[in-house]
Design a protein around this motif. Structure first.
Motif, PDB file in Angstrom:
ATOM      1  N   ALA A 141      24.012  27.943  58.158  1.00  0.00           N
ATOM      2  CA  ALA A 141      24.539  29.281  57.901  1.00  0.00           C
ATOM      3  C   ALA A 141      25.951  29.150  57.355  1.00  0.00           C
ATOM      4  CB  ALA A 141      24.542  30.128  59.177  1.00  0.00           C
ATOM      5  N   GLY A 142      26.327  30.076  56.508  1.00  0.00           N
ATOM      6  CA  GLY A 142      27.666  30.077  55.935  1.00  0.00           C
ATOM      7  C   GLY A 142      27.705  30.900  54.657  1.00  0.00           C
ATOM      8  N   TYR A 143      28.898  30.996  54.098  1.00  0.00           N
ATOM      9  CA  TYR A 143      29.082  31.754  52.865  1.00  0.00           C
ATOM     10  C   TYR A 143      28.746  30.878  51.661  1.00  0.00           C
ATOM     11  CZ  TYR A 143      31.244  35.750  55.124  1.00  0.00           C
ATOM     12  OH  TYR A 143      31.472  36.872  55.870  1.00  0.00           O
ATOM     13  N   LEU A 144      27.989  31.460  50.721  1.00  0.00           N
ATOM     14  CA  LEU A 144      27.645  30.810  49.465  1.00  0.00           C
ATOM     15  C   LEU A 144      27.906  31.782  48.321  1.00  0.00           C
ATOM     16  CD1 LEU A 144      24.203  29.176  50.361  1.00  0.00           C
ATOM     17  CD2 LEU A 144      26.380  27.995  50.157  1.00  0.00           C
ATOM     18  N   ASN A 145      28.112  31.224  47.143  1.00  0.00           N
ATOM     19  CA  ASN A 145      28.195  32.028  45.922  1.00  0.00           C
ATOM     20  C   ASN A 145      26.866  31.904  45.192  1.00  0.00           C
ATOM     21  OD1 ASN A 145      30.849  32.061  46.763  1.00  0.00           O
ATOM     22  ND2 ASN A 145      31.644  32.183  44.711  1.00  0.00           N
ATOM     23  N   ILE A 146      26.222  33.018  44.953  1.00  0.00           N
ATOM     24  CA  ILE A 146      24.936  33.031  44.277  1.00  0.00           C
ATOM     25  C   ILE A 146      25.114  33.641  42.900  1.00  0.00           C
ATOM     26  CG2 ILE A 146      24.315  35.257  45.310  1.00  0.00           C
ATOM     27  CD1 ILE A 146      21.397  34.324  45.254  1.00  0.00           C
ATOM     28  N   ARG A 147      24.448  33.043  41.923  1.00  0.00           N
ATOM     29  CA  ARG A 147      24.564  33.527  40.553  1.00  0.00           C
ATOM     30  C   ARG A 147      23.480  34.559  40.277  1.00  0.00           C
ATOM     31  NH1 ARG A 147      24.693  29.263  35.667  1.00  0.00           N
ATOM     32  NH2 ARG A 147      22.456  29.189  36.066  1.00  0.00           N
ATOM     33  N   ASN A 148      23.916  35.752  39.878  1.00  0.00           N
ATOM     34  CA  ASN A 148      23.003  36.858  39.580  1.00  0.00           C
ATOM     35  C   ASN A 148      23.200  37.305  38.141  1.00  0.00           C
ATOM     36  OD1 ASN A 148      21.962  37.018  42.241  1.00  0.00           O
ATOM     37  ND2 ASN A 148      23.794  38.150  42.870  1.00  0.00           N
ATOM     38  N   LYS A 149      22.150  37.810  37.567  1.00  0.00           N
ATOM     39  CA  LYS A 149      22.211  38.352  36.207  1.00  0.00           C
ATOM     40  C   LYS A 149      22.859  39.725  36.218  1.00  0.00           C
ATOM     41  CE  LYS A 149      18.576  36.040  33.569  1.00  0.00           C
ATOM     42  NZ  LYS A 149      17.374  36.254  32.741  1.00  0.00           N
ATOM     43  N   THR A 150      23.809  39.938  35.338  1.00  0.00           N
ATOM     44  CA  THR A 150      24.442  41.249  35.184  1.00  0.00           C
ATOM     45  C   THR A 150      24.064  41.911  33.863  1.00  0.00           C
ATOM     46  OG1 THR A 150      26.415  40.200  34.235  1.00  0.00           O
ATOM     47  CG2 THR A 150      26.383  40.574  36.617  1.00  0.00           C
ATOM     48  N   GLY A 151      23.359  41.205  33.034  1.00  0.00           N
ATOM     49  CA  GLY A 151      22.925  41.730  31.740  1.00  0.00           C
ATOM     50  C   GLY A 151      21.857  40.826  31.170  1.00  0.00           C
ATOM     51  N   LEU A 152      21.602  40.993  29.891  1.00  0.00           N
ATOM     52  CA  LEU A 152      20.574  40.170  29.260  1.00  0.00           C
ATOM     53  C   LEU A 152      20.986  38.705  29.207  1.00  0.00           C
ATOM     54  CD1 LEU A 152      19.496  42.522  26.335  1.00  0.00           C
ATOM     55  CD2 LEU A 152      18.321  42.124  28.511  1.00  0.00           C
ATOM     56  N   VAL A 153      22.255  38.457  28.922  1.00  0.00           N
ATOM     57  CA  VAL A 153      22.706  37.073  28.779  1.00  0.00           C
ATOM     58  C   VAL A 153      23.920  36.782  29.652  1.00  0.00           C
ATOM     59  CG1 VAL A 153      21.787  36.808  26.452  1.00  0.00           C
ATOM     60  CG2 VAL A 153      24.091  37.732  26.771  1.00  0.00           C
ATOM     61  N   THR A 154      24.367  37.716  30.469  1.00  0.00           N
ATOM     62  CA  THR A 154      25.568  37.515  31.281  1.00  0.00           C
ATOM     63  C   THR A 154      25.176  37.369  32.748  1.00  0.00           C
ATOM     64  OG1 THR A 154      25.865  39.911  31.510  1.00  0.00           O
ATOM     65  CG2 THR A 154      27.033  38.799  29.707  1.00  0.00           C
ATOM     66  N   THR A 155      25.968  36.559  33.461  1.00  0.00           N
ATOM     67  CA  THR A 155      25.756  36.343  34.878  1.00  0.00           C
ATOM     68  C   THR A 155      27.083  36.466  35.614  1.00  0.00           C
ATOM     69  OG1 THR A 155      26.045  33.953  34.627  1.00  0.00           O
ATOM     70  CG2 THR A 155      23.781  34.824  34.501  1.00  0.00           C
ATOM     71  N   ALA A 156      26.981  36.626  36.919  1.00  0.00           N
ATOM     72  CA  ALA A 156      28.170  36.724  37.769  1.00  0.00           C
ATOM     73  C   ALA A 156      27.861  36.063  39.099  1.00  0.00           C
ATOM     74  CB  ALA A 156      28.586  38.180  37.977  1.00  0.00           C
ATOM     75  N   TRP A 157      28.918  35.519  39.716  1.00  0.00           N
ATOM     76  CA  TRP A 157      28.780  34.866  41.020  1.00  0.00           C
ATOM     77  C   TRP A 157      29.219  35.836  42.106  1.00  0.00           C
ATOM     78  CZ3 TRP A 157      26.746  29.971  41.578  1.00  0.00           C
ATOM     79  CH2 TRP A 157      26.604  29.211  40.423  1.00  0.00           C
TER      80      TRP A 157
END
Length: 626
Positions: free
Chosen positions: A279-295
């Motif tokens: 258990a702990g904090y992680l940064n997950i990469r998610n899609k914010t658009g067609l070609v853009t992502t954010a952590w």
């Protein structure tokens, strides 16, 4: 009693300046008394208002104490004793409330009302008599002016009689007003003392009555109750002091660490490879658009075979993905360090955290479904020890079975065909190569440039094969082997490669495309438990001096594929059949006729796709170009 100053009534008729001067002193005293009385009345009304508010407040307090039991405290377990004490206090406060209400009533009757009566009756009377006395004095002055203006030479007896009568009437009226006014001023000197003392007497009597009845409420049994409550609060305070001291010691110990603890890239403790929970904090990469992502930084934890996520402020977590039969490995990301990737049958998930190795080991343990066993910790430790033994030279399997008490099992194993020893398959101390294939991006770049990719498996410049198949794989490792015609050598190579990667913390892999010719593939097999692991043995020819052909050598290659290993093995087997059948055109025709093809005859359907051919394509969309 001290002497009291007063106006002499006998001097009222003469109305001398001395009398007027003394009258002005009395009037000034009456004005000061009026101002002070108003201020005192405001103070007493404030006391009454506070006492009245006290009654209302105690009533509200009693109701609020009873509301404690109805509160749904999240940490309210063990409050039964406190609830009982509060209910008892609520009864006491309710009784005190009735006493406060009675006290407020007595204050209104014996303190506030007498002072109001003094102001409205006595002081108002003084003010009224003063006005009447002023009017009578003015009328007397007017009549005296008329009388002084009577003519001496032509005296009119009638007019004189009227003026004399008017002077007599105004003087009489002024005399009466002055007598009343003087009497009121004289009486005020006594009344003001009574007016000052009587309200305070009533206030004190009301308070004494309140205290007397309060003592009746607070009886001896109330004393014992208050003593028990006091002991309880002292005990709780002692526990608090002990807990506070313990927390201070813990805080001091926690803050006494080196400053490197707070640094993100500090040297960390050795990786624990036997964890089945993390258990702990992680940064997950998610899609914010067609070609853009954010952590996004979120809190992750494992629960059984699931990876859960709980955002800040959420009451509970939700499932992110099922870890069963998933693979976890470190990957390279352009915008983050310390990244790892979870590959599941449903897709890929990219995560970031500095403790990447600990997470990878823990999630890999969970993906093996160790948590379903009776003793997950022991199984994890045993698997870790097995991984360590895999890279340790093993002399013989027979040494492990020496002195075994199970003779029947040993005899049964002797009757069965003897399995080859590990040293017969792979020489002890054989180095393992972990980097051989180019990444998929480079493969695509070379295809766009029109170049030809050099393959380590003996691919020739001619490309007249009837079957071509491309698989997306991740190269895990390769090593030289002694035998090339037994699936056991592939299983042993898989064991040693996976164990070496785990021991040496080699988790980083690159996705590539597997494309090869089959002439030099002598053996291939999929892992018996992990269906996505596949390996094969390639034969190569050594050249002696003088250009003569030397002895054959074998190398085993281990891959992890997104496709099931059985499909890859089926494709390899089919390709080798086609190669053998190409020597005889009739045999090739019969083979092609027996193969399931698409409706246009251009593509071959692999196993598992024939059932879906009627619908157009298989579930994985795999087709081989024929």
């Amino acid at each position: 009693m001290p002497a009291v100053h007063k106006l002499l009534l006998e001097e009222a008729l003469q109305d001398s300046p001395q009398t007027r001067s003394l009258l002005s002193v009395f009037e000034e005293d009456a004005g000061t008394l009026t101002d002070y009385t108003n201020q005192l009345l405001q103070s007493m009304q404030r006391v009454y208002g506070a006492q009245n508010e006290m009654g209302l407040a105690t009533e509200q307090l009693s109701k609020q104490l009873l509301e404690y039991e109805k509160q749904n405290f999240a940490l309210g377990k063990g409050d039964e004793e406190v609830i009982s004490v509060l209910q008892h206090f609520a009864k006491v406060v309710e009784e005190l409330n009735s006493l406060h209400a009675e006290l407020a009533t007595q204050m209104a009757e014996k303190m506030v009302f007498p002072l109001i009566q003094f102001r409205e009756k006595d002081l108002t009377e003084i003010s009224t008599l003063k006005e009447i006395f002023g009017i009578a004095t003015d009328e007397h002055e007017v009549s005296m002016v008329k009388y002084s203006r009577l003519p001496k030479k032509r005296e009119n007896e009638k007019v004189k009689a009227e003026v004399v009568a008017e002077v007599a009437y105004s003087r009489r009226k002024q005399h009466q007003a002055s007598l009343q006014y003087y009497c009121a001023l004289n009486a005020l000197q006594f009344r003001k003392r009574v007016a000052m003392l009587d309200p305070l007497l009533g206030y004190t009597q009301a308070q004494m009555n309140f205290f007397r009845k309060g003592m009746d409420v607070v009886s001896k049994k109330m004393d014992s109750f208050l003593m028990s409550v006091s002991n309880m609060t002292q005990s709780i305070q002692a526990q608090l002091d002990s807990e506070a001291e313990s927390m201070r010691m813990s805080q001091r110990d926690l803050l006494s660490v080196d400053d490197t603890v707070y640094m993100p890239d500090r040297d960390r403790e050795p990786v624990n490879r036997t964890l089945i929970q993390k258990a702990g904090y992680l940064n997950i990469r998610n899609k914010t658009g067609l070609v853009t992502t954010a952590w996004d930084r979120l809190y992750f934890f494992t629960q059984g075979g699931n990876l859960m996520c709980q955002p800040r402020g959420a009451v509970a977590g939700g499932m992110v993905l099922d870890l069963d039969n998933s693979s976890v490995m470190a990957v390279e990301c352009e915008d983050r360090r310390y990244c790892f990737q979870i590959t599941s049958p449903t897709g890929k998930t990219y995560l970031w955290e500095p403790l990447v190795l600990q997470w990878i080991c823990s999630l890999n343990n969970i993906s093996r479904q160790i948590y379903l066993t009776d003793n997950p910790e022991a199984v994890a430790i045993r698997l870790n020890q097995t991984a360590i033994q895999a890279v340790t030279p093993i002399t013989s399997f027979e040494k492990k079975h020496e002195g075994s008490p199970n003779r029947e099992r040993s005899e049964a194993q002797q009757r069965e065909p003897k399995a080859p020893e590990p040293e017969e398959l792979i020489a002890p101390g054989t180095p393992i190569q972990f980097d051989i294939m180019l990444p998929a991006s480079e493969f695509l770049d070379q295809n766009r440039a029109g170049g030809r990719r050099t393959n380590p498996f003996g691919e020739t410049e001619e490309d007249n094969s009837l079957l071509q198949q491309v698989f997306a794989v991740r190269f895990l490792g390769s090593m030289a082997v002694r035998s090339g015609h037994s699936p056991e050598v592939i299983y042993e190579a898989m064991r040693q490669v996976l164990a070496a990667r785990a021991i040496h913390n080699i988790f980083r892999t690159a996705e590539s495309h597997l494309m090869f010719q089959l002439q030099d593939v002598t053996q291939f097999a999929a892992h018996q438990e992990n269906s996505r692991l596949v390996g094969f043995v390639v034969e190569s020819q050594d050249w002696a001096e003088g250009g003569e052909e030397g002895e054959a050598s074998y190398s085993a290659f281990v891959f992890e594929s997104n496709t099931e290993g059985e499909k890859i093995c089926y494709t390899i087997s089919l390709g080798k059949e086609i190669i053998e059948a190409k020597k005889d055109p009739e045999a090739l025709a019969r083979l092609l006729k027996s193969m399931p093809l698409t409706s246009d005859g251009k593509f071959l359907l692999l196993e598992g796709e024939v059932g879906g051919a009627e619908n157009g394509a298989g579930p994985d969309g795999l087709e081989s170009e024929a």
